[in-house]
Design a protein around this motif. Structure first.
Motif, short mmCIF file in Angstrom:
data_model
loop_
_atom_site.label_atom_id
_atom_site.label_comp_id
_atom_site.label_asym_id
_atom_site.label_seq_id
_atom_site.Cartn_x
_atom_site.Cartn_y
_atom_site.Cartn_z
N CYS A 44 3.89 -7.10 -2.82
CA CYS A 44 2.61 -6.38 -2.77
C CYS A 44 1.62 -6.86 -3.83
O CYS A 44 0.45 -6.46 -3.78
N VAL B 110 -1.12 -6.08 2.97
CA VAL B 110 -0.22 -5.02 2.52
C VAL B 110 -0.41 -3.77 3.38
O VAL B 110 0.56 -3.15 3.83
N TYR C 109 8.02 -0.32 -4.28
CA TYR C 109 7.47 -1.67 -4.23
C TYR C 109 8.60 -2.70 -4.23
O TYR C 109 9.43 -2.70 -5.14
N ALA D 146 -2.82 -2.67 -4.20
CA ALA D 146 -1.60 -2.21 -3.53
C ALA D 146 -1.19 -0.83 -4.03
O ALA D 146 -0.72 0.01 -3.25
#
Length: 244
Positions: free
Chosen positions: A99, A107, A131, A140
């Motif tokens: 990400c 993303v 993540y 992100a």
């Protein structure tokens, strides 16, 4: 990781996102499994269930029934079995996407694809996110914070006081460097002082990758939690217990 990537990751960790003040004196512990390997459920999930606990399995639906780091990822049937047993199925991106290295648009598309796939598998949209690689950009982090009830990183520590729901602290259980005494100290800290302690690993097998642990190591941590008397809940329910 380059120097600039390290700086970007550090900035993202502390970038503003959804925050919540955790109630003082209230403690809870969560166990998580990233990538959702078959062994994570066959061993780790069963160890939790034997202790009357459940955990959160972060799934990359695009990797179902494939191999990652030399270990098999769960099948759709295994995912359903874990969900039916009371475990939470969280989002880990569809393709195990980095990400930090990818654009916000990429993303976002990957997250939506994974949410749709998990919803189709379980009948319930994922509430919690982790993540992959613990890597994030500011964009992100904003995307994850807007789409999920919580997003979990890999920075060690106890979530206490003003918690960052866009980058929750989590503590690894890896065979490499396994230190039961240190993990027990964290558990004792939460038992005495409250807070939200999150543990994570990947596969749970006799021959783990550098990112997994052996069943006896995982069981030792679970047993320590059971002895502590601190509630153990999946991430979604742990967060709810701290809100209400």
């Amino acid at each position: 990781m380059s120097f600039l990537e390290k700086i970007e990751r550090r900035v993202a960790r502390y970038a503003p996102s959804r925050r919540m003040t955790l109630p003082k004196g209230r403690g809870v512990i969560s166990f998580c499994f990233d990538d959702f390997h078959v062994d994570a459920y066959a061993q780790g999930g069963r160890i939790l269930e034997a202790a009357d606990m459940t955990g959160t399995f972060y799934l990359c639906a695009g990797l179902l029934d494939t191999e990652l780091e030399g270990h098999r990822i769960a099948s759709a049937e295994t995912v359903k079995n874990a969900f039916d047993a009371g475990h939470e199925i969280g989002c880990h991106t569809f393709s195990h996407m980095d990400c930090q290295a990818n654009s916000a648009a990429s993303v976002a598309a990957d997250l939506e694809k994974n949410k749709a796939a998990i919803t189709e598998l379980t009948g319930l949209a994922p509430y919690s996110f982790a993540y992959p690689f613990g890597k994030m950009s500011v964009a992100a982090k904003r995307l994850a914070s807007a789409r999920f009830g919580s997003a979990r990183g890999v920075t060690g520590g106890i979530n206490r006081g003003l918690a960052d729901l866009g980058n929750l602290h989590a503590n690894q259980i890896y065979s490499k460097g396994f230190d039961l005494a240190a993990l027990e100290a964290r558990i004792a800290d939460v038992a005495a002082n409250g807070g939200w302690l999150i543990f994570y690993t990947h596969e749970v097998t006799e021959n783990p990758s550098p990112f997994g642990c052996r069943p006896d190591e995982f069981k030792a941590v679970v047993d320590a939690v059971a002895r502590s008397g601190v509630r153990c809940l999946p991430v979604k329910h742990a967060l709810a217990s701290l809100v209400f």
